[in-house]
Design a protein around this motif. Structure first.
Motif, mmCIF file in Angstrom:
data_model
loop_
_atom_site.group_PDB
_atom_site.id
_atom_site.type_symbol
_atom_site.label_atom_id
_atom_site.label_comp_id
_atom_site.label_asym_id
_atom_site.label_seq_id
_atom_site.Cartn_x
_atom_site.Cartn_y
_atom_site.Cartn_z
ATOM 1 N N ARG A 111 23.203 0.502 -9.364
ATOM 2 C CA ARG A 111 24.196 0.709 -8.246
ATOM 3 C C ARG A 111 25.075 1.695 -8.819
ATOM 4 N NH1 ARG A 111 25.957 -4.809 -5.551
ATOM 5 N NH2 ARG A 111 26.178 -5.279 -7.690
ATOM 6 N N ASN A 112 25.308 2.810 -8.502
ATOM 7 C CA ASN A 112 26.761 3.689 -8.546
ATOM 8 C C ASN A 112 27.762 3.264 -7.766
ATOM 9 O OD1 ASN A 112 25.469 5.680 -10.629
ATOM 10 N ND2 ASN A 112 24.230 6.361 -9.248
ATOM 11 N N ASP A 113 27.405 3.227 -6.396
ATOM 12 C CA ASP A 113 28.424 2.560 -5.485
ATOM 13 C C ASP A 113 28.406 1.147 -5.583
ATOM 14 O OD1 ASP A 113 29.842 1.819 -3.361
ATOM 15 O OD2 ASP A 113 29.171 3.359 -2.187
ATOM 16 N N ARG A 114 29.500 0.454 -5.873
ATOM 17 C CA ARG A 114 29.484 -0.998 -6.035
ATOM 18 C C ARG A 114 29.256 -1.625 -4.860
ATOM 19 N NH1 ARG A 114 27.264 -1.427 -10.322
ATOM 20 N NH2 ARG A 114 27.500 -3.613 -10.376
ATOM 21 N N ASP A 115 29.591 -1.079 -3.580
ATOM 22 C CA ASP A 115 29.223 -1.588 -2.410
ATOM 23 C C ASP A 115 27.807 -1.315 -1.732
ATOM 24 O OD1 ASP A 115 32.026 -2.311 -2.034
ATOM 25 O OD2 ASP A 115 32.636 -0.733 -0.948
ATOM 26 N N PHE A 116 27.159 -0.550 -2.477
ATOM 27 C CA PHE A 116 25.653 -0.581 -1.976
ATOM 28 C C PHE A 116 25.126 -2.157 -2.023
ATOM 29 C CE2 PHE A 116 21.007 -0.082 -2.826
ATOM 30 C CZ PHE A 116 20.808 0.863 -2.242
ATOM 31 N N VAL A 117 24.551 -2.208 -0.847
ATOM 32 C CA VAL A 117 24.128 -3.688 -0.759
ATOM 33 C C VAL A 117 22.737 -4.026 -1.481
ATOM 34 C CG1 VAL A 117 23.470 -5.487 1.113
ATOM 35 C CG2 VAL A 117 25.448 -3.963 1.542
ATOM 36 N N ASN A 165 14.084 9.957 6.163
ATOM 37 C CA ASN A 165 13.920 10.350 7.484
ATOM 38 C C ASN A 165 14.820 9.748 8.306
ATOM 39 O OD1 ASN A 165 12.367 12.385 6.430
ATOM 40 N ND2 ASN A 165 10.338 11.562 7.116
ATOM 41 N N ILE A 166 14.874 8.285 8.221
ATOM 42 C CA ILE A 166 15.448 7.634 9.154
ATOM 43 C C ILE A 166 16.979 7.520 8.876
ATOM 44 C CG2 ILE A 166 16.075 5.084 9.543
ATOM 45 C CD1 ILE A 166 13.257 4.470 9.253
ATOM 46 N N VAL A 167 17.429 7.751 7.668
ATOM 47 C CA VAL A 167 18.806 7.758 7.231
ATOM 48 C C VAL A 167 19.264 9.161 7.780
ATOM 49 C CG1 VAL A 167 20.539 8.136 5.360
ATOM 50 C CG2 VAL A 167 18.781 6.427 5.429
ATOM 51 N N ALA A 174 17.241 5.515 -6.729
ATOM 52 C CA ALA A 174 16.520 6.616 -5.768
ATOM 53 C C ALA A 174 16.903 6.439 -4.395
ATOM 54 C CB ALA A 174 15.034 6.547 -5.978
ATOM 55 N N PHE A 175 16.674 4.904 -3.885
ATOM 56 C CA PHE A 175 17.287 4.877 -2.350
ATOM 57 C C PHE A 175 18.794 5.085 -2.163
ATOM 58 C CE2 PHE A 175 12.809 3.026 -2.374
ATOM 59 C CZ PHE A 175 12.717 3.205 -1.064
ATOM 60 N N GLU A 176 19.477 4.728 -3.263
ATOM 61 C CA GLU A 176 20.985 4.961 -3.152
ATOM 62 C C GLU A 176 21.357 6.465 -2.888
ATOM 63 O OE1 GLU A 176 25.317 4.400 -5.025
ATOM 64 O OE2 GLU A 176 23.360 3.352 -6.040
ATOM 65 N N ARG A 177 20.521 7.356 -3.862
ATOM 66 C CA ARG A 177 20.709 8.958 -3.637
ATOM 67 C C ARG A 177 20.355 9.299 -2.223
ATOM 68 N NH1 ARG A 177 18.877 8.673 -9.229
ATOM 69 N NH2 ARG A 177 16.871 9.300 -8.149
ATOM 70 N N ALA A 178 19.118 8.597 -1.650
ATOM 71 C CA ALA A 178 18.646 9.057 -0.253
ATOM 72 C C ALA A 178 19.582 8.808 0.735
ATOM 73 C CB ALA A 178 17.202 8.562 -0.042
ATOM 74 N N GLY A 179 20.864 8.110 0.605
ATOM 75 C CA GLY A 179 21.644 7.599 1.556
ATOM 76 C C GLY A 179 21.642 6.491 2.115
ATOM 77 N N MET A 210 0.809 -1.224 -0.161
ATOM 78 C CA MET A 210 -0.225 -0.075 0.000
ATOM 79 C C MET A 210 1.029 1.199 0.080
ATOM 80 S SD MET A 210 -3.235 -0.908 2.670
ATOM 81 C CE MET A 210 -4.168 -2.503 2.258
ATOM 82 N N LEU A 211 2.056 1.165 0.333
ATOM 83 C CA LEU A 211 3.152 2.231 0.274
ATOM 84 C C LEU A 211 3.723 2.491 -1.034
ATOM 85 C CD1 LEU A 211 4.803 1.961 3.619
ATOM 86 C CD2 LEU A 211 3.552 3.853 3.204
ATOM 87 N N SER A 212 3.663 3.679 -1.533
ATOM 88 C CA SER A 212 4.293 3.729 -2.907
ATOM 89 C C SER A 212 5.902 3.830 -2.647
ATOM 90 C CB SER A 212 3.724 5.139 -3.506
ATOM 91 O OG SER A 212 4.545 6.335 -2.733
ATOM 92 N N MET A 213 6.415 3.824 -3.833
ATOM 93 C CA MET A 213 8.000 3.950 -3.878
ATOM 94 C C MET A 213 8.383 5.231 -3.095
ATOM 95 S SD MET A 213 10.995 5.447 -5.102
ATOM 96 C CE MET A 213 10.861 5.734 -7.051
ATOM 97 N N ASN A 214 7.924 6.456 -3.396
ATOM 98 C CA ASN A 214 7.899 7.793 -2.861
ATOM 99 C C ASN A 214 7.720 7.778 -1.455
ATOM 100 O OD1 ASN A 214 8.945 9.165 -5.149
ATOM 101 N ND2 ASN A 214 7.145 9.717 -5.923
ATOM 102 N N ASP A 215 6.625 7.351 -0.958
ATOM 103 C CA ASP A 215 6.241 7.040 0.651
ATOM 104 C C ASP A 215 7.399 6.348 1.221
ATOM 105 O OD1 ASP A 215 3.673 8.197 0.093
ATOM 106 O OD2 ASP A 215 2.876 6.015 0.053
ATOM 107 N N MET A 216 7.799 5.233 0.759
ATOM 108 C CA MET A 216 8.857 4.761 1.460
ATOM 109 C C MET A 216 10.105 5.186 1.309
ATOM 110 S SD MET A 216 9.101 1.803 3.207
ATOM 111 C CE MET A 216 7.981 0.209 2.506
ATOM 112 N N LEU A 217 10.410 5.733 0.481
ATOM 113 C CA LEU A 217 11.537 6.425 0.022
ATOM 114 C C LEU A 217 11.870 7.958 1.138
ATOM 115 C CD1 LEU A 217 13.932 7.167 -1.789
ATOM 116 C CD2 LEU A 217 12.796 8.584 -2.998
#
Length: 292
Positions: free
Chosen positions: A144-150, A70-72, A99-104, A58-65
């Motif tokens: 991934r831009n950062d190859r260590d992004f899990v 906010n947590i990051v 999007a999530f990588e850019r969000a930190g 029920m959460l959109s990608m932008n909701d979760m992002l």
């Protein structure tokens, strides 16, 4: 060290990585203050806290992002995002990871359920086909831009198609670049041993109290079995719900708040301290009186 590299290092360490699930910045701050090394964003907890609804896409990608950002921004330890099913097909998954990588975030879960997905410990799950599942994980890794992004490739195949399919999917996910395979819904020591033996890379599981988690193993026991990471997605939100229910029950019963001293933090140690009121006060002093 970048937080992505730190999370990857923690996953590959011989010591099991324990990741409590955060559903908002307060719970994330408490996890960090308690001394844990990393945080898992809990999709079910965020859905409950933000919408009052179950974990049913029920959460959109932008909701979760937004919730993840906010947590990051409130902690200094690595945060694993919950990317659900990638919020669509492989192309959607590609853009979701970016999007999530850019969000930190330091990493993300991507799972192989049919959308709308549901909590992995509930009945009625369905999974997408093998080729589509592998393609989604390949898209996530390519993004991934950062190859260590899990990239935490989650499979719910155990309850639907059995152990052989879990192992098949897990190894295919690793071959296209996943950092780790999360096997959802393991319910016995024997199943844990089978997935660790069969999957040629780091294996993660979760513990959902009262769900399919029927084993009573400590984190040390899981480490001895070869589990690389364990998440606790619902523990904090359920603990918070229990405490709130108990507080409200006492208030209703007693007609006052005098009976809550054993279950609430003193004011000075509560929200003002946890949320950083000291920093705000210091900034007020710095910028009051026209200091130059």
């Amino acid at each position: 060290m970048r937080l992505t590299s730190r999370l990857k290092e923690l996953i590959r360490s011989p010591e099991i990585l324990v990741m409590p699930g955060a559903y908002d910045p307060i719970s994330a701050k408490l996890i960090e203050r308690a001394g844990f090394d990393s945080i898992q964003c809990t999709g079910s907890g965020i859905s409950a806290a933000y919408l009052g609804r179950p974990d049913y896409s029920m959460l959109s990608m932008n909701d979760m992002l937004c919730a993840t950002r906010n947590i990051v921004e409130n902690v200094g330890i690595p945060v694993m995002a919950d990317g659900d099913t990638g919020f669509g097909n492989a192309v959607n998954t590609y853009y979701t990871v970016q999007a999530f990588e850019r969000a930190g975030a330091a990493g993300i879960n991507i799972e192989d359920q049919v959308s709308p997905k549901r909590c992995g410990h509930l009945e009625g799950k369905q999974i997408i086909g093998f080729d589509e599942a592998v393609t989604k994980i390949r898209a996530a890794c390519d993004a991934r831009n950062d190859r260590d992004f899990v990239i935490n490739a989650r499979t719910d195949a155990l309850a639907v198609a059995g152990m052989d399919e879990v192992v098949r999917r897990g190894n295919a996910f690793l071959e296209v670049g996943a950092t780790m395979v999360m096997v959802e819904g393991v319910s016995s020591t024997e199943e844990i041993e089978a997935v660790v033996k069969g999957i040629n890379g780091p294996v993660g599981i979760n513990i959902v109290e009262g769900g399919k988690t029927k084993f009573d193993l400590t984190f040390s026991d899981l480490q001895a079995l070869g589990v690389a990471r364990v998440s606790l997605p619902g523990t904090l939100v359920r603990a918070a719900l229990f405490a709130m229910q108990e507080a409200l029950s006492r208030i209703k019963r007693d007609g006052s708040v005098r009976g809550l001293s054993d279950m609430i933090l003193p004011f000075a140690l509560g929200i003002p301290a946890i949320m950083g009121m000291k920093e705000v006060s210091e900034l007020e002093k710095r910028y009051s009186g026209g200091e130059g």
